[in-house]
Scaffold this motif. Sequence first.
Motif, PDB file in Angstrom:
ATOM      1  N   LYS B 197       5.174  -2.721   3.933  1.00 44.56           N
ATOM      2  CA  LYS B 197       5.403  -2.226   2.581  1.00 44.56           C
ATOM      3  C   LYS B 197       6.318  -0.998   2.640  1.00 44.56           C
ATOM      4  O   LYS B 197       6.339  -0.302   3.655  1.00 44.56           O
ATOM      5  N   ALA B 249       4.646 -13.939   4.987  1.00 44.29           N
ATOM      6  CA  ALA B 249       5.653 -13.404   4.066  1.00 44.29           C
ATOM      7  C   ALA B 249       5.169 -12.115   3.418  1.00 44.29           C
ATOM      8  O   ALA B 249       5.952 -11.207   3.150  1.00 44.29           O
ATOM      9  N   TRP B 250       3.850 -11.990   3.181  1.00 38.74           N
ATOM     10  CA  TRP B 250       3.343 -10.809   2.477  1.00 38.74           C
ATOM     11  C   TRP B 250       3.340  -9.547   3.335  1.00 38.74           C
ATOM     12  O   TRP B 250       2.956  -8.479   2.867  1.00 38.74           O
ATOM     13  N   THR B 252       5.729  -7.864   3.894  1.00 37.04           N
ATOM     14  CA  THR B 252       6.625  -6.920   3.218  1.00 37.04           C
ATOM     15  C   THR B 252       5.908  -6.145   2.112  1.00 37.04           C
ATOM     16  O   THR B 252       6.497  -5.265   1.497  1.00 37.04           O
ATOM     17  N   ALA B 253       4.634  -6.484   1.827  1.00 39.27           N
ATOM     18  CA  ALA B 253       3.861  -5.726   0.840  1.00 39.27           C
ATOM     19  C   ALA B 253       2.600  -5.154   1.485  1.00 39.27           C
ATOM     20  O   ALA B 253       1.726  -4.651   0.790  1.00 39.27           O
ATOM     21  N   LEU B 258      -4.491  -3.762   3.733  1.00 41.25           N
ATOM     22  CA  LEU B 258      -4.206  -5.172   3.450  1.00 41.25           C
ATOM     23  C   LEU B 258      -4.192  -5.962   4.763  1.00 41.25           C
ATOM     24  O   LEU B 258      -4.803  -7.030   4.875  1.00 41.25           O
ATOM     25  N   SER B 400      13.120  -1.327   4.420  1.00 42.00           N
ATOM     26  CA  SER B 400      12.510  -2.394   3.621  1.00 42.00           C
ATOM     27  C   SER B 400      13.548  -3.455   3.263  1.00 42.00           C
ATOM     28  O   SER B 400      13.275  -4.658   3.317  1.00 42.00           O
ATOM     29  N   VAL B 404      13.132  -7.455   4.112  1.00 40.79           N
ATOM     30  CA  VAL B 404      13.040  -8.547   3.143  1.00 40.79           C
ATOM     31  C   VAL B 404      14.312  -9.379   3.139  1.00 40.79           C
ATOM     32  O   VAL B 404      14.389 -10.390   2.446  1.00 40.79           O
TER      33      VAL B 404
END
Lengths: 290, 428
Positions: B197, B249-250, B252-253, B258, B400, B404
């Motif tokens: 993130k 893929a997540w 990046t968040a 998490l 970032s 992405v």
Amino acid sequence: MTGREAAARRRALVCVGPTVLALGALTVYPGVWVLWLSFQRRIPIFDVSRFAGFENYAFLAVDSRFWSAAHTTAVFTLGSVALEVVLGVAAALAIHAQQRGRKVSLSLLLLAWAMPAVVGAKLFEWLYHPAAGLINVALGRHAINWLGDPSVALPAVILADVWRTMPFVAILCYARLLAIPADVYEAAQVDGAGRIATLTRITLPLLGRILLLAVLFRTLDALRAFDIMFVLTGGGPAGTTETLTVYAYRALFQTLQLGFGSAVSVVVFALVMAVAWAYLRLLRTGTVAA
Amino acid sequence: MTARLRRSAWPLVLTVWLLAFGGCAAGPERGPVTLVFKYARILGNADPLPELLRAFEAAHPGVRVKGEALPWASDDQHQFYVINLEGRSPGFDVMMLDCIWVPEFARAGWLLDLTSHLQPDELAPYFPSAVASATYGGRVWALPWNFNVGLLYYRADLLAKYGLRPPETYEELVEQVRRVRAGERDPALDGYVWQGKQYEGLVVNVLEAFWANGARLLAEDGTVFPEPARAADALRFLRGLIETGVSPAWTTAADEELSRRAFGDGHAIFLRNWPYAMDLFEGKGSAVRGKVAFAPLPGRARGEPGAGSTGGAHLGVSSRSRHPDLAMALARHLTSESAQRAIALGAALSPARQALYRDAELVRSHPAMPRLQALALAGRPRPVTPYYLLLSATVQPEFSAALVGVKPPERAIADAGTRLAYFLRAVR
């Protein structure tokens, strides 16, 4: 000028004095100070303080992060305000048409509006959770990377903002709907106007002025949007949800560049003023009849 | 009548104002001395701090210690300190500091120089990297309190099932992810989860990838990205992990929690995280209890051995404290061996003192501690510079963007370098 007129004028000055003083101290003085700061390189904790003229603005002109933030601010404002108006009017019409339970509907709507922005954002953080979020669980195998995909993150943030602020538009419109006298509709019925004609020829034009006000408020809010993206994404991914105010915050409070951050703030201020002026002109010239 | 009343009320109002301001101005303290300690509440099964503060009061008659909570997020804490310290009205004596702020606060003149207060060998029991991050310009500005290092957690059960040893390079890690996932045939099982993130955690993860690839963010002489090609290559590798599905893929968040939850729910084979996660994996009701172990972060096949980034909190004394000697005594008390033991026992925070990692009582409740010490010793600090926050805030969106895939890594590095050069020119 008669003596009485002069006395009245003096009294008026005395009456308006406190307001002018308060506005001057609380608005004009800090505003001018920020403008002055924006012409400096000032980073107090490193003892940097020198006049820099238009240096900060010149850097902004070629700063890709600034232009990306400006673009994000524009898309966020247009997207969220447009959706809020459409959904808000639809919700107001729906509630107005309801025979029973209007109060319940209104309360439910207001619940979202009454929620602090940060709480609303936290709520959506969980809804958008990649694995445990309600939305992705419902989508199953087609789960979406809501806050981590640069093409989805901004729409996701807009959606969260629309959920929270659409009720504001809806309530304003609903109040206006209540004020439209019933005989206007009866007359339309007598003249044989159908439902759609009634909506487009009577209801929407009558909503015009209040909608313009709602749009004014919402646009000014959206241009300064900060909390929702700050909580949900922190401006990421790839800076795609970083608005001008988030950028200004990072410069002012995180990296303590008071001069540079002030320059960004001045741009936001100019933007908000320009939009407010344009709207107010529109309202005053009365291009939209009430 | 009313007019006269109103007029006669003025002296009263004036008196009240004078009294109020007079009360504020009555400065020099009489009676007991109050020290204010600013800290973020410590999570864990028991907060040991109130008891530690009472113990200090008992040893110093006439001294009261008030513990005041800081906001939860590190950014908010930083903002709180900056506004209060720059405004010259601190109102606190001892403060908990994220180690990355020490050079900045020291340069701003907000911290008391502790060097002359220290005994010759007083800092020897601490991790050298912790001492390094409390030192700026050859002077010591804070006492190390708790310590963090990036670790590679892995599912020991899964690796054993396929006869694998924890990976020493990222290339091996990728290969192991392929083998385990091919064997498990579980679509919900992700490979390697980490923090991508756009926030400070991303900088930490990218720095670790830089170091494994022989790249740095800041050279000793102040050059940013002294090895741009290697730095870009490290970013490309991280992007590749996501593109090839080794990392979900997540990523990046993903922040620490998490990714920690995904691994803790049994949905990942490898995880990069801090030591606090181990207690949670071994807790009651954890889906991965008894199945998790940790290893050093991997290196790169043709690069350097991996090193975890270090972090943690220090205790500093405000330079405007009216009781610097007492404040120093409090900082010393809270960083003492017995206090750090109590904190390690009650909360999921690792001590900054090395001896505690072999302490019988602590090792009984945290069996992994001796191994953790070795990894912590090998850890590397993030760049120790007063401009760290500027550095981090500037590179975050660029890193970032590379992760992405909206910007080629070389461009991201070049753009970050240009921006940093502009901002740093002003402060150097």
